[in-house]
Design an enzyme around this catalytic site. Structure first.
Site, mmCIF file in Angstrom:
data_model
loop_
_atom_site.group_PDB
_atom_site.id
_atom_site.type_symbol
_atom_site.label_atom_id
_atom_site.label_comp_id
_atom_site.label_asym_id
_atom_site.label_seq_id
_atom_site.Cartn_x
_atom_site.Cartn_y
_atom_site.Cartn_z
ATOM 1 N N HIS A 190 0.801 -1.221 0.000
ATOM 2 C CA HIS A 190 0.000 0.000 0.000
ATOM 3 C C HIS A 190 0.833 1.269 0.000
ATOM 4 C CE1 HIS A 190 -3.362 -2.750 0.615
ATOM 5 N NE2 HIS A 190 -3.944 -1.861 -0.163
ATOM 6 N N GLU A 435 -11.536 -10.388 -5.374
ATOM 7 C CA GLU A 435 -10.112 -10.492 -5.014
ATOM 8 C C GLU A 435 -9.839 -11.737 -4.181
ATOM 9 O OE1 GLU A 435 -9.023 -6.827 -2.997
ATOM 10 O OE2 GLU A 435 -10.920 -6.747 -1.924
ATOM 11 N N ASP A 459 -4.718 -8.229 -4.600
ATOM 12 C CA ASP A 459 -5.025 -9.294 -3.641
ATOM 13 C C ASP A 459 -5.336 -10.599 -4.349
ATOM 14 O OD1 ASP A 459 -4.732 -8.343 -0.995
ATOM 15 O OD2 ASP A 459 -6.461 -7.034 -1.289
ATOM 16 N N CYS A 506 -9.215 -2.788 -10.963
ATOM 17 C CA CYS A 506 -8.689 -1.639 -10.201
ATOM 18 C C CYS A 506 -7.399 -1.977 -9.473
ATOM 19 C CB CYS A 506 -9.736 -1.093 -9.245
ATOM 20 S SG CYS A 506 -10.176 -2.258 -7.948
HETATM 21 C C1 PEP Z 1 -6.542 -4.969 -4.980
HETATM 22 O O1 PEP Z 1 -6.428 -5.798 -4.079
HETATM 23 O O2 PEP Z 1 -6.213 -5.187 -6.152
HETATM 24 C C2 PEP Z 1 -7.072 -3.628 -4.679
HETATM 25 C C3 PEP Z 1 -7.302 -2.769 -5.629
HETATM 26 O O3 PEP Z 1 -7.249 -3.285 -3.375
HETATM 27 P P1 PEP Z 1 -6.053 -2.912 -2.371
HETATM 28 O O4 PEP Z 1 -4.807 -2.779 -3.180
HETATM 29 O O5 PEP Z 1 -6.419 -1.638 -1.702
HETATM 30 O O6 PEP Z 1 -6.024 -4.074 -1.443
HETATM 31 MG MG MG Z 2 -7.462 -5.531 -2.203
#
Ligand code: PEP
Ligand code: MG
Length: 578
Positions: A190, A435, A459, A506
């Site tokens: 993150h 995910e 994920d 995403c």
């Molecule tokens: C993902 O897991 O691809 C996602 C977009 O969510 P995050 O990266 O915030 O876990």
């Molecule tokens: Mg995620």
């Protein structure tokens, strides 16, 4: 001059002064003492130094980050100014003959236990977090260790750390940071995502960075080559000159791409792809729009929670969601409900210590377990939906049972708002993130309840391959282009299209130029990414033909090795450039 290699987590090129962030080691060996007065003097000096540090911090933060943060330091000062705790520590030194460090530890630990036994209210959690900060500061000063203060940085700082968490970055003066270098973490950690959203070049998996680099070293960070980041430490004139040439080239290309970024994201043969941005805060809106973002495909609402010491109430959330909805009035905004846990702890929400945080108390599981929290967010989101095209989606869905629970709660809240005559979008679209692998197998059942799907490939990849997205030691196992990932996407898209529902991506894959032709070929309708990558992706879409992308996708679906897929994608990219 030294040069070290790493992985590009956020592309770009910059040069600045290193600030090595090593949280001080607070371990000590307990001692019993004979000179009580001397020990008390050590304690008073440490208390005085801590109060002075907090005073300085308060002033600096007041100018840089506002009253709310400044108040945190003021309330921490009062803990040390109040005689109660200090007298208890003195008693332990005088009567029990403990060294000041042990006395401090004993007294604070008793308070921590007391707070843990109290109810879980927000006030107590905030007090506990303050006490922990005060404890660490006092102990550090007793041990004579220096603080690394990230809320007061000089211009052009490049942060170097073993690992960074979003909670560390919440206290950083991000305006001054022009680069991040960490030893740990992967491209979908993150902190990497945050760096990308802010347009700060970042390299991860840079071995021994905190040993090789020292604070104030001149760092030249080249994260322009997707294959490898280069970190030059105190380089000589020749390297500096080459670096400046590279920077000029990179910036020229970015300017060219930026000129195209507002053009329609349509393939050569007319297939329109929705390009949207991932954001984590209201502050990112301006940059996102400047770089061509017309919609938000993922608003990571948890970053709003991470920035605050206390939980943001319904009003604060409503204001933030409304601001984003209004800013993207011509497009849409997908608000993702809280996705904390994993590598995103939030100070004001207690999460039990876990052996496997990414498989633990996370995301929708917390929302369903703490309905007051969830309801507050849903109310704020529904109210904000009156001010733009706001959609909502839910993270970490494993099957239809969770969706049914969510929909029941939403219906109740709609009933409440109707009773209060509060306006909201009665047809607000609801979606889920896919995910977790089980959701792929349950996709038909899930699609009955929702309007759209957004695939969280960050994920999804880690769960499909059982490879922690944060762990650089197994990075060869975390394969973003693994055949299983593409087969999963194909399955999701086919199921959704059979029910006339749309699918977005995403996760970081959606913003990777190499992957985009394949995703288009698989039929993905929307790609959502960090603002920084929008110009490049619009360019890729406009130079891709849907028909050839479909053939490319078919070939990928027949492949069994990630290496073959990557080679094919690279070849396709080179052919397109020619
Ligand atoms: C993902 O897991 O691809 C996602 C977009 O969510 P995050 O990266 O915030 O876990
Ligand atoms: Mg995620």
């Amino acid at each position: 001059m030294k040069v070290v290699q790493g992985i590009v987590a956020s592309s770009g090129i910059s040069h600045g002064k290193a600030v090595v962030y090593v949280p001080p080691d607070l371990n000590f060996t307990p001692r019993s003492i004979t000179h009580v007065e001397e020990e008390k003097r050590r304690l008073f000096n440490a208390v005085k130094k801590s109060i002075a540090e907090l005073g300085d911090l308060k002033e600096k933060v007041l100018t840089n980050m506002g009253k709310e943060f400044a108040h945190i330091f003021r309330s921490q000062q009062t803990v040390l100014e109040d005689d109660t705790i200090i007298n208890e520590i003195i008693e332990k030194i005088t009567l029990d003959k403990w060294c000041a460090e042990t006395a401090v530890k004993e007294v604070f630990t008793a308070y921590f236990t007391m707070f843990e036994e109290l109810d879980d209210g927000d006030y107590n959690k905030a007090r506990m977090a303050d006490l922990q900060d005060v404890y660490k500061r006092l102990l550090r000063n007793l041990l004579g260790k220096e603080d690394v203060n990230l809320s007061d940085l000089a211009e052009h700082a490049i942060i170097v750390a073993e690992e960074l968490f979003p909670s560390d970055t919440a206290m950083m003066d991000l305006e001054q940071i022009c680069g991040m270098i960490t030893e740990r973490g992967g491209i979908t950690s993150h902190v990497a995502i945050l760096a990308k959203n802010l347009g700060i070049p970042a390299a991860v998996a840079v071995e021994c960075a905190t040993e090789r680099i020292i604070t104030d070293d001149e760092i030249y960070l080249d994260a322009t080559d997707p294959e490898e980041a280069h970190v030059y430490i105190n380089p000589d004139g020749t390297i500096r000159q080459k670096f400046e040439e590279l920077r000029a080239q990179y910036e020229k290309r970015q300017t060219l791409l930026a000129q195209e970024c507002h053009l329609e994201p349509v393939t050569l043969d007319g297939r329109r792809i929705t390009v949207s941005v991932n954001i984590g805060s209201v502050e990112e809106i301006k940059n996102a729009i400047r770089l061509g973002g017309k919609s938000v495909g993922l608003f990571r609402s948890e970053f709003l929670f991470m920035k605050k010491k206390n939980l943001p109430d319904e009003k604060t959330q409503f204001q933030a969601y409304k601001t984003v909805a209004e800013a993207f009035r011509d497009g849409f905004v997908i608000l993702r409900t809280l996705d904390i846990g994993g590598d995103k702890p939030v100070a004001s929400i207690s999460i039990p210590r876990e052996t496997n945080p990414f498989l633990g108390y996370r995301a929708i599981r917390i929302s369903l377990d703490q309905p007051h929290l969830f309801r507050q967010q849903l109310r704020a989101a529904l109210r904000a939906s009156a001010f733009g095209s706001l959609k909502m989606m839910f993270p970490m869905i494993s099957g239809p049972n969770e969706v049914k629970q969510i929909l029941r709660i939403i219906e109740e809240i709609k009933g409440e708002l109707d009773g209060e005559r509060v306006d909201y979008d009665k047809k607000m679209e609801l979606g889920i993130m896919v995910e977790i692998p089980s959701a792929i197998f349950m996709i038909d059942a899930l699609l009955k309840h929702i309007d759209f799907i957004s695939i969280g490939t960050n994920d999804l990849t880690q769960y499909l391959l059982a490879a922690d997205r944060m762990n650089e030691h197994i990075r060869d196992y975390y394969q973003p282009y693994h055949p299983a990932v593409f087969r999963a996407i194909a399955r999701i898209v086919d199921a959704a299209h059979a029910r006339n529902k749309w699918v977005g991506v995403c996760g970081e894959l959606g913003g990777m130029p190499l992957a985009v032709p394949a995703l288009i070929g698989l039929g993905v309708d929307e790609l959502s990414m960090s603002a920084q990558t929008v110009p490049e992706i619009v360019h890729v879409i406009r130079h891709t033909s849907y028909q050839s992308a479909r053939r490319l996708a078919d070939r990928i679906l027949a492949m069994d090795e990630e290496s073959d897929i990557k080679t094919l994608l690279q070849r396709t990219q080179n052919d397109t450039k020619e």
